[in-house]
Design a protein around this motif. Sequence first.
Motif, PDB file in Angstrom:
ATOM      1  N   LYS A   1      -3.701   4.849  -2.370  1.00 54.35           N
ATOM      2  CA  LYS A   1      -3.332   4.548  -0.983  1.00 54.35           C
ATOM      3  C   LYS A   1      -4.413   5.041  -0.020  1.00 54.35           C
ATOM      4  CE  LYS A   1       0.128   6.584   1.778  1.00 54.35           C
ATOM      5  NZ  LYS A   1       1.506   7.033   1.917  1.00 54.35           N
ATOM      6  N   GLU A   2      -4.945   6.218  -0.294  1.00 57.98           N
ATOM      7  CA  GLU A   2      -5.961   6.810   0.585  1.00 57.98           C
ATOM      8  C   GLU A   2      -7.285   6.044   0.558  1.00 57.98           C
ATOM      9  OE1 GLU A   2      -2.766   9.288  -0.389  1.00 57.98           O
ATOM     10  OE2 GLU A   2      -4.258   8.621  -1.827  1.00 57.98           O
ATOM     11  N   GLU A   3      -7.547   5.311  -0.521  1.00 61.19           N
ATOM     12  CA  GLU A   3      -8.835   4.616  -0.664  1.00 61.19           C
ATOM     13  C   GLU A   3      -8.784   3.123  -0.324  1.00 61.19           C
ATOM     14  OE1 GLU A   3     -11.186   6.992  -4.098  1.00 61.19           O
ATOM     15  OE2 GLU A   3      -9.463   5.810  -4.778  1.00 61.19           O
ATOM     16  N   THR A   4      -7.608   2.606   0.045  1.00 57.81           N
ATOM     17  CA  THR A   4      -7.508   1.164   0.291  1.00 57.81           C
ATOM     18  C   THR A   4      -8.358   0.719   1.476  1.00 57.81           C
ATOM     19  OG1 THR A   4      -5.456   1.461   1.541  1.00 57.81           O
ATOM     20  CG2 THR A   4      -5.243   0.880  -0.793  1.00 57.81           C
ATOM     21  N   ALA A   5      -8.415   1.499   2.536  1.00 58.70           N
ATOM     22  CA  ALA A   5      -9.239   1.129   3.694  1.00 58.70           C
ATOM     23  C   ALA A   5     -10.723   1.099   3.318  1.00 58.70           C
ATOM     24  CB  ALA A   5      -8.998   2.080   4.865  1.00 58.70           C
ATOM     25  N   THR A   6     -11.149   2.060   2.525  1.00 61.82           N
ATOM     26  CA  THR A   6     -12.541   2.096   2.064  1.00 61.82           C
ATOM     27  C   THR A   6     -12.852   0.886   1.196  1.00 61.82           C
ATOM     28  OG1 THR A   6     -12.529   4.514   2.137  1.00 61.82           O
ATOM     29  CG2 THR A   6     -14.251   3.476   0.809  1.00 61.82           C
ATOM     30  N   LEU A   7     -11.920   0.497   0.331  1.00 64.14           N
ATOM     31  CA  LEU A   7     -12.109  -0.693  -0.502  1.00 64.14           C
ATOM     32  C   LEU A   7     -12.369  -1.920   0.363  1.00 64.14           C
ATOM     33  CD1 LEU A   7     -11.869  -2.164  -3.315  1.00 64.14           C
ATOM     34  CD2 LEU A   7      -9.459  -2.508  -2.707  1.00 64.14           C
ATOM     35  N   GLN A   8     -11.558  -2.110   1.386  1.00 61.25           N
ATOM     36  CA  GLN A   8     -11.705  -3.292   2.249  1.00 61.25           C
ATOM     37  C   GLN A   8     -13.019  -3.248   3.031  1.00 61.25           C
ATOM     38  OE1 GLN A   8      -9.588  -5.844   1.869  1.00 61.25           O
ATOM     39  NE2 GLN A   8      -8.633  -4.526   0.340  1.00 61.25           N
ATOM     40  N   ARG A   9     -13.392  -2.077   3.518  1.00 64.53           N
ATOM     41  CA  ARG A   9     -14.660  -1.934   4.246  1.00 64.53           C
ATOM     42  C   ARG A   9     -15.838  -2.242   3.330  1.00 64.53           C
ATOM     43  NH1 ARG A   9     -18.788   1.492   5.459  1.00 64.53           N
ATOM     44  NH2 ARG A   9     -19.439   1.554   7.632  1.00 64.53           N
ATOM     45  N   ASN A  10     -15.793  -1.711   2.116  1.00 63.90           N
ATOM     46  CA  ASN A  10     -16.877  -1.943   1.164  1.00 63.90           C
ATOM     47  C   ASN A  10     -17.002  -3.413   0.789  1.00 63.90           C
ATOM     48  OD1 ASN A  10     -17.565   0.749   1.179  1.00 63.90           O
ATOM     49  ND2 ASN A  10     -16.522   1.218  -0.731  1.00 63.90           N
ATOM     50  N   LEU A  11     -15.874  -4.108   0.711  1.00 66.84           N
ATOM     51  CA  LEU A  11     -15.918  -5.545   0.421  1.00 66.84           C
ATOM     52  C   LEU A  11     -16.666  -6.289   1.527  1.00 66.84           C
ATOM     53  CD1 LEU A  11     -15.023  -7.970  -1.318  1.00 66.84           C
ATOM     54  CD2 LEU A  11     -13.017  -8.122   0.174  1.00 66.84           C
TER      55      LEU A  11
ATOM     56  N   VAL B   1       0.843  -1.199   0.000  1.00 70.19           N
ATOM     57  CA  VAL B   1       0.000   0.000   0.000  1.00 70.19           C
ATOM     58  C   VAL B   1       0.878   1.248   0.000  1.00 70.19           C
ATOM     59  CG1 VAL B   1      -1.681   1.350   1.325  1.00 70.19           C
ATOM     60  CG2 VAL B   1      -1.980  -1.127   1.074  1.00 70.19           C
ATOM     61  N   GLU B   2       1.869   1.264   0.866  1.00 69.32           N
ATOM     62  CA  GLU B   2       2.751   2.427   0.987  1.00 69.32           C
ATOM     63  C   GLU B   2       3.497   2.707  -0.323  1.00 69.32           C
ATOM     64  OE1 GLU B   2       4.114   5.757   2.586  1.00 69.32           O
ATOM     65  OE2 GLU B   2       2.699   4.436   3.608  1.00 69.32           O
ATOM     66  N   GLU B   3       3.941   1.635  -0.985  1.00 68.65           N
ATOM     67  CA  GLU B   3       4.701   1.782  -2.240  1.00 68.65           C
ATOM     68  C   GLU B   3       3.803   2.045  -3.446  1.00 68.65           C
ATOM     69  OE1 GLU B   3       6.689  -1.961  -2.570  1.00 68.65           O
ATOM     70  OE2 GLU B   3       7.832  -1.660  -0.728  1.00 68.65           O
ATOM     71  N   GLY B   4       2.496   1.841  -3.278  1.00 64.52           N
ATOM     72  CA  GLY B   4       1.588   1.975  -4.405  1.00 64.52           C
ATOM     73  C   GLY B   4       1.731   0.816  -5.381  1.00 64.52           C
ATOM     74  N   ARG B   5       2.232  -0.283  -4.887  1.00 66.87           N
ATOM     75  CA  ARG B   5       2.433  -1.470  -5.732  1.00 66.87           C
ATOM     76  C   ARG B   5       1.081  -2.072  -6.105  1.00 66.87           C
ATOM     77  NH1 ARG B   5       6.494  -6.397  -4.199  1.00 66.87           N
ATOM     78  NH2 ARG B   5       5.923  -7.749  -5.933  1.00 66.87           N
ATOM     79  N   VAL B   6       0.917  -2.439  -7.346  1.00 67.85           N
ATOM     80  CA  VAL B   6      -0.350  -3.003  -7.806  1.00 67.85           C
ATOM     81  C   VAL B   6      -0.430  -4.453  -7.349  1.00 67.85           C
ATOM     82  CG1 VAL B   6      -1.760  -3.579  -9.811  1.00 67.85           C
ATOM     83  CG2 VAL B   6      -0.467  -1.437  -9.768  1.00 67.85           C
ATOM     84  N   SER B   7      -1.451  -4.739  -6.540  1.00 60.81           N
ATOM     85  CA  SER B   7      -1.657  -6.088  -6.012  1.00 60.81           C
ATOM     86  C   SER B   7      -3.157  -6.336  -5.897  1.00 60.81           C
ATOM     87  CB  SER B   7      -0.982  -6.226  -4.643  1.00 60.81           C
ATOM     88  OG  SER B   7      -1.136  -7.529  -4.148  1.00 60.81           O
ATOM     89  N   TYR B   8      -3.621  -7.418  -6.514  1.00 62.71           N
ATOM     90  CA  TYR B   8      -5.050  -7.726  -6.587  1.00 62.71           C
ATOM     91  C   TYR B   8      -5.712  -7.678  -5.208  1.00 62.71           C
ATOM     92  CZ  TYR B   8      -9.410 -10.207  -7.400  1.00 62.71           C
ATOM     93  OH  TYR B   8     -10.733 -10.540  -7.468  1.00 62.71           O
ATOM     94  N   GLY B   9      -6.795  -6.917  -5.109  1.00 60.18           N
ATOM     95  CA  GLY B   9      -7.593  -6.851  -3.900  1.00 60.18           C
ATOM     96  C   GLY B   9      -7.001  -6.013  -2.787  1.00 60.18           C
ATOM     97  N   ILE B  10      -5.768  -5.582  -2.965  1.00 53.95           N
ATOM     98  CA  ILE B  10      -5.134  -4.701  -1.977  1.00 53.95           C
ATOM     99  C   ILE B  10      -5.099  -3.293  -2.538  1.00 53.95           C
ATOM    100  CG2 ILE B  10      -3.026  -4.171  -0.684  1.00 53.95           C
ATOM    101  CD1 ILE B  10      -2.409  -7.195  -0.728  1.00 53.95           C
ATOM    102  N   THR B  11      -4.547  -3.173  -3.742  1.00 58.47           N
ATOM    103  CA  THR B  11      -4.483  -1.862  -4.403  1.00 58.47           C
ATOM    104  C   THR B  11      -5.207  -1.884  -5.745  1.00 58.47           C
ATOM    105  OG1 THR B  11      -2.332  -2.442  -5.347  1.00 58.47           O
ATOM    106  CG2 THR B  11      -2.325  -1.203  -3.258  1.00 58.47           C
ATOM    107  N   THR B  12      -6.044  -2.921  -5.943  1.00 62.08           N
ATOM    108  CA  THR B  12      -6.928  -2.959  -7.115  1.00 62.08           C
ATOM    109  C   THR B  12      -8.314  -3.362  -6.653  1.00 62.08           C
ATOM    110  OG1 THR B  12      -6.757  -5.309  -7.702  1.00 62.08           O
ATOM    111  CG2 THR B  12      -5.018  -3.842  -8.534  1.00 62.08           C
ATOM    112  N   GLY B  13      -9.271  -3.167  -7.551  1.00 63.83           N
ATOM    113  CA  GLY B  13     -10.611  -3.670  -7.278  1.00 63.83           C
ATOM    114  C   GLY B  13     -10.627  -5.186  -7.396  1.00 63.83           C
TER     115      GLY B  13
END
Length: 140
Positions: free
Chosen positions: A65-75, A42-54
């Motif tokens: 990076k700012e939206e990753t927590a929201t992504l996990q909550r929405n899941l 997340v910190e590096e902005g590395r593309v990783s399925y379900g962590i930094t992607t939909g």
Amino acid sequence: MGNRKLTLEDLINVTRNGCEVKISEEAKEKIAIARKLVDDYVEEGRVSYGITTGFGKFSDQVISKEETATLQRNLIISHACGVGNPLPIDAVRGIMLLRVNNLIQGHSGIRQEVIDLLVNMINKGVTPYIPEKGSLGASG
């Protein structure tokens, strides 16, 4: 848990006999290593399925990076539905124990606090209402 395989006897003792669950230090170390990897991605902005992607058809959508927590909550919210009678308490305790057993292997990147919450719930006899019919299959 974590320094040996979970047995059927363990499962029965926890689900039906109220035995307590304890996580080994070895398992906690594995959890911390995997969690650090997720945080680093997340910190590096590395593309990783379900962590930094939909997810699914949105896997090509990069999440900031700012939206990753929201992504996990929405899941979690999108999967939090089901209908029917509640599963029996021993079945729910078994589901919780098996989930903990899976997560302490150190492959999920989950936070230790989540594991601690599940273990404390098991040990204090707190069981969530799980309806007999969910909206989708289990994964992860």
